[in-house]
Motif scaffolding. Structure first.
Motif, PDB file in Angstrom:
ATOM      1  N   THR A 150       0.808  -1.221   0.000  1.00 55.01           N
ATOM      2  CA  THR A 150       0.000   0.000   0.000  1.00 55.01           C
ATOM      3  C   THR A 150       0.842   1.271   0.000  1.00 55.01           C
ATOM      4  N   LEU A 151       2.154   1.132   0.034  1.00 56.24           N
ATOM      5  CA  LEU A 151       3.024   2.300   0.091  1.00 56.24           C
ATOM      6  C   LEU A 151       4.121   2.156  -0.967  1.00 56.24           C
ATOM      7  N   ARG A 152       3.750   2.447  -2.221  1.00 49.95           N
ATOM      8  CA  ARG A 152       4.687   2.270  -3.326  1.00 49.95           C
ATOM      9  C   ARG A 152       4.899   3.549  -4.137  1.00 49.95           C
ATOM     10  N   GLU A 153       3.910   4.439  -4.126  1.00 52.85           N
ATOM     11  CA  GLU A 153       3.993   5.654  -4.921  1.00 52.85           C
ATOM     12  C   GLU A 153       3.874   6.864  -4.010  1.00 52.85           C
ATOM     13  N   ASP A 154       4.346   7.995  -4.495  1.00 55.00           N
ATOM     14  CA  ASP A 154       4.279   9.241  -3.731  1.00 55.00           C
ATOM     15  C   ASP A 154       4.879   9.076  -2.347  1.00 55.00           C
ATOM     16  N   ILE A 155       6.128   8.603  -2.334  1.00 49.13           N
ATOM     17  CA  ILE A 155       6.809   8.372  -1.063  1.00 49.13           C
ATOM     18  C   ILE A 155       8.170   9.067  -1.055  1.00 49.13           C
ATOM     19  N   PHE A 156       8.600   9.390   0.146  1.00 45.98           N
ATOM     20  CA  PHE A 156       9.970   9.818   0.371  1.00 45.98           C
ATOM     21  C   PHE A 156      10.748   8.571   0.755  1.00 45.98           C
ATOM     22  N   VAL A 157      11.958   8.409   0.218  1.00 48.56           N
ATOM     23  CA  VAL A 157      12.774   7.230   0.488  1.00 48.56           C
ATOM     24  C   VAL A 157      14.181   7.674   0.855  1.00 48.56           C
ATOM     25  N   GLU A 158      14.728   7.073   1.879  1.00 45.55           N
ATOM     26  CA  GLU A 158      16.118   7.308   2.282  1.00 45.55           C
ATOM     27  C   GLU A 158      16.743   5.985   2.700  1.00 45.55           C
ATOM     28  N   LYS A 159      18.033   5.862   2.503  1.00 51.29           N
ATOM     29  CA  LYS A 159      18.773   4.694   2.980  1.00 51.29           C
ATOM     30  C   LYS A 159      19.360   5.026   4.349  1.00 51.29           C
ATOM     31  N   VAL A 160      19.220   4.072   5.269  1.00 54.33           N
ATOM     32  CA  VAL A 160      19.697   4.264   6.637  1.00 54.33           C
ATOM     33  C   VAL A 160      20.435   3.010   7.080  1.00 54.33           C
ATOM     34  N   TYR A 161      21.642   3.204   7.587  1.00 54.14           N
ATOM     35  CA  TYR A 161      22.424   2.084   8.109  1.00 54.14           C
ATOM     36  C   TYR A 161      22.161   1.934   9.605  1.00 54.14           C
ATOM     37  N   SER A 162      21.847   0.720  10.047  1.00 59.26           N
ATOM     38  CA  SER A 162      21.627   0.432  11.463  1.00 59.26           C
ATOM     39  C   SER A 162      22.912  -0.104  12.076  1.00 59.26           C
ATOM     40  N   PHE A 163      23.434   0.622  13.061  1.00 61.99           N
ATOM     41  CA  PHE A 163      24.652   0.199  13.750  1.00 61.99           C
ATOM     42  C   PHE A 163      24.438  -1.130  14.467  1.00 61.99           C
ATOM     43  N   THR A 164      23.297  -1.241  15.168  1.00 62.39           N
ATOM     44  CA  THR A 164      23.034  -2.440  15.970  1.00 62.39           C
ATOM     45  C   THR A 164      22.784  -3.672  15.102  1.00 62.39           C
ATOM     46  N   LYS A 165      22.011  -3.488  14.030  1.00 64.30           N
ATOM     47  CA  LYS A 165      21.670  -4.630  13.174  1.00 64.30           C
ATOM     48  C   LYS A 165      22.681  -4.852  12.065  1.00 64.30           C
ATOM     49  N   ARG A 166      23.579  -3.892  11.886  1.00 67.00           N
ATOM     50  CA  ARG A 166      24.608  -3.970  10.860  1.00 67.00           C
ATOM     51  C   ARG A 166      24.026  -4.241   9.470  1.00 67.00           C
ATOM     52  N   GLU A 167      22.985  -3.437   9.141  1.00 67.45           N
ATOM     53  CA  GLU A 167      22.356  -3.566   7.828  1.00 67.45           C
ATOM     54  C   GLU A 167      21.824  -2.208   7.381  1.00 67.45           C
ATOM     55  N   THR A 168      21.685  -2.062   6.076  1.00 63.78           N
ATOM     56  CA  THR A 168      21.114  -0.853   5.508  1.00 63.78           C
ATOM     57  C   THR A 168      19.677  -1.128   5.120  1.00 63.78           C
TER      58      THR A 168
END
Length: 189
Positions: free
Chosen positions: A86-104
């Motif tokens: 339900t959230l595919r269009e008209d969205i803001f998107v950013e990449k975030v790296y998680s220190f604890t989970k060690r994933e982006t």
């Protein structure tokens, strides 16, 4: 905030010199009385900022975020990490790296929830390197809105996030600041 500091001291578990486990009261099981007080404290710290929205990231920021939004009487928006049909269009998107989970993760927020002129308070459970806060701030700025401040439950002050956010011009208020997590002991800043 003494109440939160006491919880960290009594129930926090140091996993190594970098990670503090607070799953008994903040990010797995939640203490609703504590979260209510966290919301009140963030509201006190940011009073007069004319906040129109609270923004957090799923899932650990939702409890302190919703209690802050409740106190401020404004909506809470949470950035999603998981893809949604339900959230595919008209969205803001950013990449975030998680220190604890060690994933982006790619975090997303619908464009219909943040508008130019909004004054947004960002709330999160932890601050280490500042990746989540910076990602949320970029979303706010993409919307033409303003970051009114950043409220953090627990800041690992021995990591650069708080300093980097302050240098970038953001007001950061951390309820608890940790100077070190050495030898299984939490040392407060």
């Amino acid at each position: 905030m003494q109440l939160l500091q006491n919880k960290v001291r009594e129930e926090g578990i140091v996993l190594d010199g970098q990670v503090l486990k607070v799953d008994s009261f903040l990010n797995h099981q939640m203490d609703p009385v504590l979260m209510k007080e966290v919301g009140r404290e963030f509201t006190r710290l940011f009073q007069g900022e004319n906040i129109t929205r609270v923004l957090t990231i799923e899932s650990s920021g939702i409890a302190p975020g919703i209690m802050t939004a409740l106190e401020l009487e404004v909506p809470l928006i949470f950035a999603r990490k998981q893809k949604s049909l339900t959230l595919r269009e008209d969205i803001f998107v950013e990449k975030v790296y998680s220190f604890t989970k060690r994933e982006t993760n790619e975090i997303t927020v619908s464009k219909k929830f943040i508008h130019p002129g909004d004054r947004v308070l960002i709330i999160d459970d932890f601050l280490a390197n500042g990746e989540a806060a910076f990602g949320l701030a970029r979303i706010v700025e993409q919307a033409g809105a303003e970051v009114a401040g950043i409220g953090i439950c627990i800041e690992k002050a021995f990591q650069p996030g708080g300093r980097l956010l302050a240098e970038a011009g953001y007001r950061v208020e951390s309820l608890v600041r940790i100077a070190a997590l050495d030898n299984g002991v939490v040392t407060f800043a």
